[in-house]
Scaffold this motif. Structure first.
Motif, short mmCIF file in Angstrom:
data_model
loop_
_atom_site.label_atom_id
_atom_site.label_comp_id
_atom_site.label_asym_id
_atom_site.label_seq_id
_atom_site.Cartn_x
_atom_site.Cartn_y
_atom_site.Cartn_z
N LEU A 1 2.29 9.59 -5.66
CA LEU A 1 2.89 10.89 -5.38
C LEU A 1 3.91 11.27 -6.45
O LEU A 1 3.99 12.44 -6.85
CB LEU A 1 3.54 10.89 -4.00
CG LEU A 1 2.56 10.86 -2.83
CD1 LEU A 1 3.31 10.72 -1.51
CD2 LEU A 1 1.69 12.10 -2.83
N ARG A 2 4.70 10.31 -6.92
CA ARG A 2 5.65 10.59 -8.00
C ARG A 2 4.92 11.02 -9.27
O ARG A 2 5.36 11.94 -9.96
CB ARG A 2 6.53 9.36 -8.28
CG ARG A 2 7.66 9.20 -7.30
CD ARG A 2 8.67 8.18 -7.79
NE ARG A 2 8.11 6.88 -8.10
CZ ARG A 2 7.95 5.89 -7.25
NH1 ARG A 2 8.32 6.03 -5.99
NH2 ARG A 2 7.43 4.74 -7.64
N ASP A 3 3.81 10.37 -9.56
CA ASP A 3 3.04 10.74 -10.75
C ASP A 3 2.41 12.12 -10.59
O ASP A 3 2.30 12.87 -11.57
CB ASP A 3 1.97 9.70 -11.06
CG ASP A 3 2.58 8.43 -11.63
OD1 ASP A 3 3.72 8.49 -12.14
OD2 ASP A 3 1.91 7.39 -11.57
N GLY B 1 -7.65 -1.50 -4.47
CA GLY B 1 -8.77 -2.44 -4.37
C GLY B 1 -8.31 -3.88 -4.37
O GLY B 1 -8.82 -4.71 -3.62
N ARG B 2 -7.31 -4.17 -5.19
CA ARG B 2 -6.78 -5.54 -5.22
C ARG B 2 -6.09 -5.89 -3.89
O ARG B 2 -6.24 -7.01 -3.39
CB ARG B 2 -5.80 -5.70 -6.37
CG ARG B 2 -5.25 -7.11 -6.47
CD ARG B 2 -4.53 -7.37 -7.77
NE ARG B 2 -4.02 -8.70 -7.85
CZ ARG B 2 -4.70 -9.76 -8.25
NH1 ARG B 2 -5.96 -9.61 -8.59
NH2 ARG B 2 -4.15 -10.94 -8.29
N LEU C 1 0.83 -1.20 0.00
CA LEU C 1 0.00 0.00 0.00
C LEU C 1 0.87 1.26 0.00
O LEU C 1 0.60 2.21 -0.74
CB LEU C 1 -0.93 0.00 1.21
CG LEU C 1 -1.91 1.14 1.34
CD1 LEU C 1 -2.86 1.17 0.14
CD2 LEU C 1 -2.69 1.03 2.63
N ILE C 2 1.92 1.25 0.79
CA ILE C 2 2.84 2.39 0.83
C ILE C 2 3.52 2.57 -0.51
O ILE C 2 3.68 3.71 -0.99
CB ILE C 2 3.87 2.20 1.97
CG1 ILE C 2 3.16 2.31 3.32
CG2 ILE C 2 5.01 3.20 1.86
CD1 ILE C 2 3.98 1.86 4.50
N LYS C 3 3.90 1.48 -1.14
CA LYS C 3 4.53 1.53 -2.46
C LYS C 3 3.60 2.17 -3.49
O LYS C 3 4.02 3.01 -4.29
CB LYS C 3 4.91 0.11 -2.88
CG LYS C 3 5.65 -0.01 -4.16
CD LYS C 3 6.01 -1.48 -4.40
CE LYS C 3 6.59 -1.72 -5.75
NZ LYS C 3 6.85 -3.14 -5.98
N GLU C 4 2.32 1.80 -3.47
CA GLU C 4 1.35 2.37 -4.40
C GLU C 4 1.15 3.87 -4.14
O GLU C 4 1.05 4.65 -5.09
CB GLU C 4 0.01 1.64 -4.31
CG GLU C 4 0.05 0.23 -4.80
CD GLU C 4 0.59 0.10 -6.22
OE1 GLU C 4 0.33 0.98 -7.06
OE2 GLU C 4 1.27 -0.89 -6.49
N ALA D 1 -7.19 6.05 -11.75
CA ALA D 1 -7.90 4.79 -12.01
C ALA D 1 -7.01 3.61 -11.65
O ALA D 1 -7.47 2.63 -11.05
CB ALA D 1 -8.30 4.71 -13.48
N ASP D 2 -5.73 3.70 -11.98
CA ASP D 2 -4.79 2.63 -11.68
C ASP D 2 -4.62 2.46 -10.18
O ASP D 2 -4.60 1.35 -9.67
CB ASP D 2 -3.45 2.92 -12.35
CG ASP D 2 -2.49 1.75 -12.28
OD1 ASP D 2 -2.94 0.61 -12.52
OD2 ASP D 2 -1.30 1.98 -12.00
N LEU D 3 -4.51 3.57 -9.46
CA LEU D 3 -4.36 3.51 -8.01
C LEU D 3 -5.58 2.83 -7.37
O LEU D 3 -5.44 1.99 -6.50
CB LEU D 3 -4.17 4.91 -7.42
CG LEU D 3 -4.04 4.99 -5.90
CD1 LEU D 3 -2.75 4.31 -5.44
CD2 LEU D 3 -4.09 6.42 -5.42
#
Length: 78
Positions: A30-32, A64-65, A22-25, A57-59
């Motif tokens: 934030l980078r994006d 969700g996954r 979750l932290i990685k996502e 949308a990707d986040l």
């Protein structure tokens, strides 16, 4: 008037969620956001908007996954 909370119910999914994932996502998001801000300051607002829409949308799908996988782990017999 303030009320005090005596207890908080935590869904079983939260207890087993992959926090590093979750932290990685969130870090990717934030980078994006920084990239979109840079694009916008360089005068490419359309590309910035497209990046933000795609990443949001990707986040949502990725988080969700992670919650779905945590829910499956929470339902497994102990």
């Amino acid at each position: 008037m303030q009320s005090k909370v005596r207890s908080v119910r935590v869904p079983p999914e939260i207890e087993t969620i992959d926090l590093p994932g979750l932290i990685k996502e969130c870090a990717r998001h934030l980078r994006d956001l920084e990239s979109a801000s840079l694009l916008k300051t360089q005068g490419n607002g359309e590309a910035a908007e497209a990046l933000l829409r795609a990443r949001q949308a990707d986040l949502g799908r990725r988080v969700g996954r992670l919650v779905w996988e945590a829910g499956k782990r929470a339902q497994e017999p102990k």
